[in-house]
Motif scaffolding. Structure first.
Motif, PDB file in Angstrom:
ATOM      1  N   UNK A  79     -19.671 -45.214  77.974  1.00 41.63           N
ATOM      2  CA  UNK A  79     -18.055 -44.545  78.789  1.00 41.63           C
ATOM      3  C   UNK A  79     -17.888 -43.775  77.498  1.00 41.63           C
ATOM      4  N   UNK A  80     -17.687 -42.170  77.681  1.00 45.25           N
ATOM      5  CA  UNK A  80     -17.201 -41.731  76.172  1.00 45.25           C
ATOM      6  C   UNK A  80     -16.005 -40.829  76.266  1.00 45.25           C
ATOM      7  N   UNK A  81     -15.904 -40.747  77.760  1.00 39.71           N
ATOM      8  CA  UNK A  81     -14.353 -40.395  78.123  1.00 39.71           C
ATOM      9  C   UNK A  81     -13.837 -40.454  79.487  1.00 39.71           C
ATOM     10  N   UNK A 104     -23.886 -44.363  81.404  1.00 37.28           N
ATOM     11  CA  UNK A 104     -23.678 -45.052  82.756  1.00 37.28           C
ATOM     12  C   UNK A 104     -24.061 -45.681  83.803  1.00 37.28           C
ATOM     13  N   UNK A 105     -24.512 -46.628  84.008  1.00 36.62           N
ATOM     14  CA  UNK A 105     -24.106 -47.035  85.353  1.00 36.62           C
ATOM     15  C   UNK A 105     -23.424 -47.105  86.806  1.00 36.62           C
ATOM     16  N   UNK A 106     -23.923 -45.970  87.331  1.00 35.84           N
ATOM     17  CA  UNK A 106     -22.383 -45.458  88.433  1.00 35.84           C
ATOM     18  C   UNK A 106     -21.448 -46.424  89.593  1.00 35.84           C
ATOM     19  N   UNK A 107     -23.074 -47.174  90.035  1.00 39.35           N
ATOM     20  CA  UNK A 107     -22.535 -47.661  90.956  1.00 39.35           C
ATOM     21  C   UNK A 107     -22.483 -49.387  90.450  1.00 39.35           C
ATOM     22  N   UNK A 167     -22.995 -37.516  90.362  1.00 40.52           N
ATOM     23  CA  UNK A 167     -22.908 -37.306  89.859  1.00 40.52           C
ATOM     24  C   UNK A 167     -24.116 -36.619  89.330  1.00 40.52           C
ATOM     25  N   UNK A 168     -23.871 -35.820  87.893  1.00 36.23           N
ATOM     26  CA  UNK A 168     -24.508 -35.025  87.379  1.00 36.23           C
ATOM     27  C   UNK A 168     -25.178 -35.596  85.926  1.00 36.23           C
ATOM     28  N   UNK A 169     -26.332 -34.601  85.184  1.00 34.11           N
ATOM     29  CA  UNK A 169     -27.189 -35.418  84.403  1.00 34.11           C
ATOM     30  C   UNK A 169     -27.095 -34.372  83.423  1.00 34.11           C
ATOM     31  N   UNK A 170     -27.532 -34.481  82.248  1.00 30.78           N
ATOM     32  CA  UNK A 170     -26.961 -33.734  80.685  1.00 30.78           C
ATOM     33  C   UNK A 170     -27.800 -32.540  81.236  1.00 30.78           C
ATOM     34  N   UNK A 192     -24.031 -38.633  81.885  1.00 28.00           N
ATOM     35  CA  UNK A 192     -24.229 -38.637  83.147  1.00 28.00           C
ATOM     36  C   UNK A 192     -22.710 -38.655  83.678  1.00 28.00           C
ATOM     37  N   UNK A 193     -22.015 -37.777  84.804  1.00 29.71           N
ATOM     38  CA  UNK A 193     -20.576 -37.834  85.272  1.00 29.71           C
ATOM     39  C   UNK A 193     -19.949 -38.679  86.894  1.00 29.71           C
ATOM     40  N   UNK A 194     -20.240 -39.981  86.523  1.00 28.68           N
ATOM     41  CA  UNK A 194     -19.792 -39.757  88.009  1.00 28.68           C
ATOM     42  C   UNK A 194     -18.350 -39.634  87.914  1.00 28.68           C
ATOM     43  N   UNK A 195     -17.371 -39.531  88.836  1.00 30.47           N
ATOM     44  CA  UNK A 195     -16.121 -38.862  89.267  1.00 30.47           C
ATOM     45  C   UNK A 195     -15.868 -39.822  90.376  1.00 30.47           C
ATOM     46  N   UNK A 196     -15.443 -40.994  89.639  1.00 27.48           N
ATOM     47  CA  UNK A 196     -14.478 -42.106  90.716  1.00 27.48           C
ATOM     48  C   UNK A 196     -13.265 -41.806  91.318  1.00 27.48           C
ATOM     49  N   UNK A 197     -13.254 -41.937  92.334  1.00 24.82           N
ATOM     50  CA  UNK A 197     -11.445 -42.171  93.170  1.00 24.82           C
ATOM     51  C   UNK A 197     -11.117 -42.812  93.361  1.00 24.82           C
TER      52      UNK A 197
END
Length: 70
Positions: free
Chosen positions: A10-12, A30-33, A51-54, A62-67
């Motif tokens: 995680x960078x930010x 990042x391991x999103x799961x 989830x997005x790739x570069x 990777x940019x997972x969004x967590x709610x």
């Protein structure tokens, strides 16, 4: 927030949404799961929204969004 930022790769992490009830995590490898499971264990409710790739995001990782809702 501490949980997400402390995860490997995680960078930010930033708060998003109208109620600031979503967290957007940016990084590489990042391991999103695993991150989703960890948030569920600590907070009680977390949903992986996207989830997005570069290549698709135009940079970053990777940019997972967590709610997260308490």
């Amino acid at each position: 927030m501490k949980i997400a930022v402390g995860s490997f790769g995680v960078e930010s992490a930033t708060l998003k949404g109208n109620d600031k009830d979503q967290i957007e995590v940016t990084g590489d490898g990042i391991d999103a799961a695993k991150l989703t499971r960890l948030l569920r264990r600590k907070i009680g409710y977390a949903v992986l929204e996207s989830l997005s790739t570069a290549a698709a995001a135009g940079g970053g990782g990777d940019k997972p969004k967590e709610n997260e809702r308490t």
